[in-house]
Design an enzyme around this catalytic site. Sequence first.
Site, PDB file in Angstrom:
ATOM      1  N   ARG A 292       0.858  -1.181   0.000  1.00  0.00           N
ATOM      2  CA  ARG A 292       0.000   0.000   0.000  1.00  0.00           C
ATOM      3  C   ARG A 292       0.898   1.236   0.000  1.00  0.00           C
ATOM      4  O   ARG A 292       1.477   1.595   1.019  1.00  0.00           O
ATOM      5  CB  ARG A 292      -0.897  -0.026   1.248  1.00  0.00           C
ATOM      6  CG  ARG A 292      -2.069   0.973   1.190  1.00  0.00           C
ATOM      7  CD  ARG A 292      -2.740   1.072   2.562  1.00  0.00           C
ATOM      8  NE  ARG A 292      -1.918   1.851   3.483  1.00  0.00           N
ATOM      9  CZ  ARG A 292      -1.951   1.727   4.807  1.00  0.00           C
ATOM     10  NH1 ARG A 292      -2.726   0.838   5.381  1.00  0.00           N
ATOM     11  NH2 ARG A 292      -1.181   2.487   5.578  1.00  0.00           N
ATOM     12  N   HIS A 296      -3.712   4.627   4.689  1.00  0.00           N
ATOM     13  CA  HIS A 296      -4.932   3.816   4.650  1.00  0.00           C
ATOM     14  C   HIS A 296      -6.100   4.640   4.125  1.00  0.00           C
ATOM     15  O   HIS A 296      -6.883   4.182   3.300  1.00  0.00           O
ATOM     16  CB  HIS A 296      -5.251   3.293   6.054  1.00  0.00           C
ATOM     17  CG  HIS A 296      -6.579   2.613   6.161  1.00  0.00           C
ATOM     18  ND1 HIS A 296      -6.805   1.354   5.648  1.00  0.00           N
ATOM     19  CD2 HIS A 296      -7.766   3.014   6.696  1.00  0.00           C
ATOM     20  CE1 HIS A 296      -8.066   1.001   5.879  1.00  0.00           C
ATOM     21  NE2 HIS A 296      -8.666   2.003   6.499  1.00  0.00           N
ATOM     22  N   TYR A 305       3.646   4.722  11.985  1.00  0.00           N
ATOM     23  CA  TYR A 305       3.836   3.286  12.175  1.00  0.00           C
ATOM     24  C   TYR A 305       4.738   2.620  11.127  1.00  0.00           C
ATOM     25  O   TYR A 305       4.993   1.430  11.199  1.00  0.00           O
ATOM     26  CB  TYR A 305       2.491   2.553  12.216  1.00  0.00           C
ATOM     27  CG  TYR A 305       1.585   2.796  11.021  1.00  0.00           C
ATOM     28  CD1 TYR A 305       1.712   2.053   9.854  1.00  0.00           C
ATOM     29  CD2 TYR A 305       0.579   3.761  11.073  1.00  0.00           C
ATOM     30  CE1 TYR A 305       0.884   2.265   8.770  1.00  0.00           C
ATOM     31  CE2 TYR A 305      -0.261   3.987   9.982  1.00  0.00           C
ATOM     32  CZ  TYR A 305      -0.098   3.243   8.842  1.00  0.00           C
ATOM     33  OH  TYR A 305      -0.922   3.468   7.760  1.00  0.00           O
TER      34      TYR A 305
END
Length: 404
Positions: A292, A296, A305
């Site tokens: 990805r 998100h 993160y």
Amino acid sequence: MSNPNNVSLNINHKLEFIDGNALTIPTLSILTEDGEIHPGATAPDISKHTAIKLYETMRFIRLLDERMQGAQRQGRISFYMQCLGEEAAVTASAAALDQNDMIMAQYREQAALHYRGFTLDQFMNQMFSNELDLGKGRQMPIHYGSKALNYMTISSPLGTQIPQATGYAYGQKIKHIDAKTGELASTIDNITICYFGEGAASEGDFHAGVNMAAVHQAPVIFFARNNGYAISTPADEQFKGDGIASRGVGYGIKTIRVDGTDALAVYAATKKAREIAVSTGEPILIESIAYRLGAHSTSDDPSGYRSKDEEANHQVCPIDKFRKWLIKQDWLNEGDDVKAKESIREEILAALKRAEVVAKPALEELISDVYDTPIPSLQRQYEQLKAHIKLHPDAYPVTAGRIK
């Protein structure tokens, strides 16, 4: 002897445990990053028309994602989710289907919908929740749906579409079962594909849906997009086994893992999966591996993160890889491609400006087709809502002036 346990009775007289990583699942890869075919690999039979449409869809979605990410930051829409890095996985799988196959998506599959024919204005009307939105403004942005294009309306809760896809696919199958023999009387006309992320595969709905499909032999393709993260949770904190593909084997269904940045590999795998499903009624699981590249969603900050170094090490662009292959086939002109991108950017901005000034749906649309005729309790709630808005018009500037 009979085997009511439904297991392989390979009797062994030594105490041995099977290691959790005993099964090694390969990843199908056909295209190199330079747009060449890997030595020993075979390109699928794909027409120029399909390949160009596939590329144009990926290109459009990348540009749409860029513009709408910016629109959210400007406060023009409330929320957005990009397909960044997974365009090939979504678009190539959709290209391998029949137009009448059912698509049950998660929330990052706008490319599949555009490939089917969802227009730029339809995208914008949904994201601005205006009166031209097919969902009548009832959904948050990017929760698309189209009955005409066989694309089930998206739900925010993870995994709900997985058992639904099994049930829908089983319904597609039973129309072709001979009532006397209980066997397939002919090949199945259409199947269902169900998209979800590896995070959704941690939901109970995944296990219920896949097991049900395996037991009842429902013609559904489970397409797991393993992009490495369930929002901020990395895959190694989600599960211990070998990805999602190992679970398909565990449930007794045909399974394949593909390079999700490789449009040709995804197309070949999905096309073959569909052939199996229509001829046998069996379910298939495809696991796509593609990082990805973005956040998100617009509500997420991946810098909290994952490191910049990690992101830099996974910058494989599926669109660029496929574009290079098309150029090598003499199917795409680089100059024309650059001009098309500029034209598409202008079209997207113009559509955005059109959609944001279209009126919002009338308040009565909230209950207009929940029932054929609104039931008394629903009508009372609606009247209470109208009274509340009239008491506080400043809090509802868009709606208050339109209440009769």
